[in-house]
Motif scaffolding. Structure first.
Motif, short mmCIF file in Angstrom:
data_model
loop_
_atom_site.label_atom_id
_atom_site.label_comp_id
_atom_site.label_asym_id
_atom_site.label_seq_id
_atom_site.Cartn_x
_atom_site.Cartn_y
_atom_site.Cartn_z
N SER A 1 -36.53 -23.96 12.63
CA SER A 1 -36.16 -23.65 11.24
C SER A 1 -37.15 -24.25 10.24
CB SER A 1 -34.74 -24.16 10.94
OG SER A 1 -34.65 -25.56 11.11
N PHE A 2 -37.99 -25.19 10.72
CA PHE A 2 -39.01 -25.77 9.84
C PHE A 2 -40.41 -25.25 10.17
CE2 PHE A 2 -35.65 -29.07 10.08
CZ PHE A 2 -35.28 -29.05 8.74
N MET A 3 -40.49 -24.16 10.90
CA MET A 3 -41.76 -23.60 11.36
C MET A 3 -41.99 -22.21 10.78
SD MET A 3 -42.89 -22.54 15.27
CE MET A 3 -42.60 -24.14 15.99
N VAL A 4 -43.24 -21.92 10.42
CA VAL A 4 -43.67 -20.56 10.06
C VAL A 4 -44.89 -20.24 10.91
CG1 VAL A 4 -44.37 -18.97 8.25
CG2 VAL A 4 -42.84 -20.87 7.69
N VAL A 5 -44.86 -19.10 11.59
CA VAL A 5 -45.93 -18.73 12.51
C VAL A 5 -46.96 -17.87 11.79
CG1 VAL A 5 -46.48 -17.62 14.71
CG2 VAL A 5 -44.29 -18.79 14.42
N GLY A 6 -48.23 -18.21 12.00
CA GLY A 6 -49.32 -17.49 11.35
C GLY A 6 -50.20 -16.75 12.34
N ASN A 7 -51.05 -15.92 11.79
CA ASN A 7 -52.06 -15.22 12.57
C ASN A 7 -53.21 -16.20 12.80
OD1 ASN A 7 -54.49 -13.49 13.07
ND2 ASN A 7 -53.00 -11.85 12.82
N GLY A 8 -52.98 -17.13 13.72
CA GLY A 8 -53.92 -18.22 13.94
C GLY A 8 -53.67 -19.35 12.95
N ALA A 9 -54.22 -20.52 13.24
CA ALA A 9 -54.04 -21.68 12.35
C ALA A 9 -54.70 -21.48 11.00
CB ALA A 9 -54.60 -22.93 13.02
N VAL B 1 -55.69 -19.08 24.25
CA VAL B 1 -55.40 -17.71 23.82
C VAL B 1 -55.97 -17.43 22.42
CG1 VAL B 1 -53.35 -17.42 25.26
CG2 VAL B 1 -53.10 -18.48 23.02
N ALA B 2 -57.22 -17.80 22.19
CA ALA B 2 -57.82 -17.61 20.87
C ALA B 2 -57.78 -16.16 20.42
CB ALA B 2 -59.27 -18.11 20.88
N GLY B 3 -57.94 -15.22 21.36
CA GLY B 3 -57.96 -13.81 21.01
C GLY B 3 -56.62 -13.25 20.60
N VAL B 4 -55.55 -13.97 20.92
CA VAL B 4 -54.19 -13.50 20.59
C VAL B 4 -53.84 -13.83 19.14
CG1 VAL B 4 -51.74 -13.80 21.15
CG2 VAL B 4 -53.42 -13.63 22.98
N ARG B 5 -54.42 -14.88 18.59
CA ARG B 5 -54.19 -15.34 17.21
C ARG B 5 -52.77 -15.82 16.99
NH1 ARG B 5 -57.66 -17.31 16.35
NH2 ARG B 5 -57.38 -17.42 14.10
N LEU B 6 -52.50 -17.03 17.44
CA LEU B 6 -51.20 -17.66 17.23
C LEU B 6 -51.39 -19.08 16.69
CD1 LEU B 6 -48.84 -16.87 20.28
CD2 LEU B 6 -48.35 -16.48 17.85
N GLY B 7 -50.72 -19.38 15.62
CA GLY B 7 -50.72 -20.72 15.06
C GLY B 7 -49.45 -20.90 14.24
N TYR B 8 -49.18 -22.13 13.82
CA TYR B 8 -47.98 -22.33 13.01
C TYR B 8 -48.15 -23.52 12.08
CZ TYR B 8 -46.57 -26.06 16.32
OH TYR B 8 -46.53 -27.20 17.09
N LEU B 9 -47.32 -23.56 11.04
CA LEU B 9 -47.18 -24.76 10.23
C LEU B 9 -45.75 -25.25 10.40
CD1 LEU B 9 -45.39 -24.23 7.41
CD2 LEU B 9 -47.48 -23.10 6.71
N PHE C 1 -48.99 -8.36 20.97
CA PHE C 1 -49.54 -9.15 22.07
C PHE C 1 -49.26 -10.64 21.84
CE2 PHE C 1 -51.80 -5.16 22.28
CZ PHE C 1 -51.80 -4.88 23.64
N ALA C 2 -49.33 -11.07 20.57
CA ALA C 2 -48.97 -12.45 20.23
C ALA C 2 -47.49 -12.69 20.50
CB ALA C 2 -49.31 -12.73 18.77
N VAL C 3 -46.66 -11.73 20.13
CA VAL C 3 -45.22 -11.84 20.38
C VAL C 3 -44.94 -11.95 21.88
CG1 VAL C 3 -42.98 -10.70 20.16
CG2 VAL C 3 -44.61 -10.59 18.27
N LEU C 4 -45.62 -11.13 22.67
CA LEU C 4 -45.43 -11.14 24.11
C LEU C 4 -45.81 -12.50 24.71
CD1 LEU C 4 -44.80 -9.79 26.82
CD2 LEU C 4 -47.14 -8.84 26.80
N VAL C 5 -46.95 -13.04 24.30
CA VAL C 5 -47.37 -14.35 24.81
C VAL C 5 -46.35 -15.41 24.42
CG1 VAL C 5 -49.10 -16.18 24.57
CG2 VAL C 5 -49.83 -13.82 24.93
N SER C 6 -45.82 -15.34 23.21
CA SER C 6 -44.81 -16.33 22.78
C SER C 6 -43.57 -16.26 23.66
CB SER C 6 -44.44 -16.12 21.31
OG SER C 6 -43.51 -15.05 21.14
N GLU C 7 -43.26 -15.09 24.19
CA GLU C 7 -42.08 -14.95 25.05
C GLU C 7 -42.24 -15.68 26.38
OE1 GLU C 7 -41.71 -10.67 25.06
OE2 GLU C 7 -40.12 -10.76 23.54
N PHE C 8 -43.48 -15.90 26.81
CA PHE C 8 -43.70 -16.64 28.05
C PHE C 8 -43.17 -18.07 27.93
CE2 PHE C 8 -47.82 -13.97 28.74
CZ PHE C 8 -47.05 -12.86 29.03
#
Length: 372
Positions: free
Chosen positions: A89-97, A229-237, A259-266
């Protein structure tokens, strides 16, 4: 040497960053990179992700991944929280950091960000007229978090960024120092970029820092380094500042891809999480062995690191040295010629697998000998 001038030109065009693999291949007309010691990741973790992707994607699922809209940031935050052990609830996910860095700089309306040197260039690129570079060079021994705080106060800074461990030096502040920095009486906001925190030896101790309840604190994390997974582009604050959270959430419409959503499901999978922590342990063991072997080079100063790379210094190093190594051996390392506080006599070398590390050491020795 054929291709050398092309590579030097590509580096100049890339500015404060390294030429991408695509830039290099297009520029040379072939792919010279056989061992990538430039871009930073845990290759064992990458293997785990790739294996899961192969299991998950077939002709039917690939169509849905391409054709349908992705899940929102809240869905992905819940997945990431399973492996990061934080409250989603205190996290927001970005397209990379980098996207998260932009949100923090904008949302907090930073007027004068105190930035260590050397460090990740995006912070001073985003705030070209609204930052102060540290008086200290973080390669110097004995610098404390209090030194940074006092320097920031002296320069009337409203925020401090600490990349912990720092890129490219590998230096870090222990948890108690970070807590002293966070609990400052000056009201200065603190950005902790924890993109390399999974490589900390005392990671379990560091996790407690995330539990601090302060509206003047935000964590930024890229998942590219630890999960490869740099090519997937996942980061958060991650922050308890609801105003900053709400500001960032307004920016997240369709900011992620499937693809980022799928990796997060792992990350929801217990077996995957177990395999990841095993990969981390193996990687840290390889890193420590790599450091011991690098220290044996008398012509090179190897700086200790709590990240997944090492900063090296030698009079033999230059941009030409870096790109000759790529052409001759297929080894891509990072010149520090563009880093504030460093020059081309410094290079950054990622840790790879044990076999790749040993090959790098062998080829580095050859290149050093030939330049003597």
């Amino acid at each position: 040497m054929e291709g050398l001038e092309t590579l030097i030109k590509l580096k100049k065009e890339a500015g404060n960053h390294s030429p991408s693999l695509k830039m290099i291949i297009d520029g040379l007309g072939y792919d010279p990179v056989k061992h990538d010691f430039c871009f930073l990741s845990n290759p064992y973790a990458t293997r785990n992700v790739v294996s899961k992707l192969k299991e998950s994607i077939n002709s039917e699922s690939i169509n849905r991944l391409v054709e349908s809209y992705p899940a929102d940031t809240k869905y992905v935050a819940n997945n990431i929280a399973r492996i990061e052990d934080v409250d989603p609830s205190f996290m927001v996910v970005g397209n990379g950091a980098v996207q998260c860095i932009e949100w923090v700089c904008e949302g907090w309306e930073i007027k004068n960000l105190y930035i260590p040197k050397p460090t990740f260039s995006t912070y001073y690129e985003l705030l070209p007229n609204n930052h102060t570079l540290s008086t200290f060079n973080w390669l110097e021994e004995g610098i404390s978090a209090k030194d940074f705080l006092d320097d920031a106060i002296q320069h009337n800074c409203d925020a401090i960024v600490i990349i912990n461990p720092n890129n490219p030096s590998g230096t870090f502040f222990k948890s108690e120092e970070l807590l002293n920095l966070i609990n400052n009486d000056a009201g200065i906001k603190i950005i902790i970029d924890e993109s390399f925190c999974h490589f900390l030896t005392d990671f379990e101790d560091y996790r407690q820092v995330r539990k601090v309840n302060s509206k003047n604190l935000v964590f930024i994390k890229s998942l590219a380094k630890d999960f490869g997974v740099a090519g997937v582009r996942l980061g958060y604050l991650y922050t308890k500042d609801t105003n900053l959270l709400n500001y960032a959430l307004k920016k997240t419409t369709w900011n992620l891809n499937n693809f980022a959503v799928l990796v997060s499901e792992f990350f929801k999978n217990n077996e995957f999480r177990k395999e990841y922590w095993k990969a981390r342990k193996k990687y840290l063991s390889d890193r420590d062995e790599f450091f011991k072997k690098l220290k044996q080079f008398k012509e090179i100063k190897t700086f200790p690191s709590q990240a997944n790379f090492f900063l090296l210094h030698s009079e033999h190093f230059s941009e030409k040295f870096v790109f000759k190594l790529l052409i001759n051996s297929g080894i891509y390392i990072r010149t520090m010629s563009d880093k504030v506080g460093l020059d081309q006599s410094f290079v950054r070398v990622a840790c790879r697998t044990k076999e790749e590390n040993d090959f790098f050491l062998q080829e580095l020795n050859k290149e050093i000998r030939s330049s003597c």
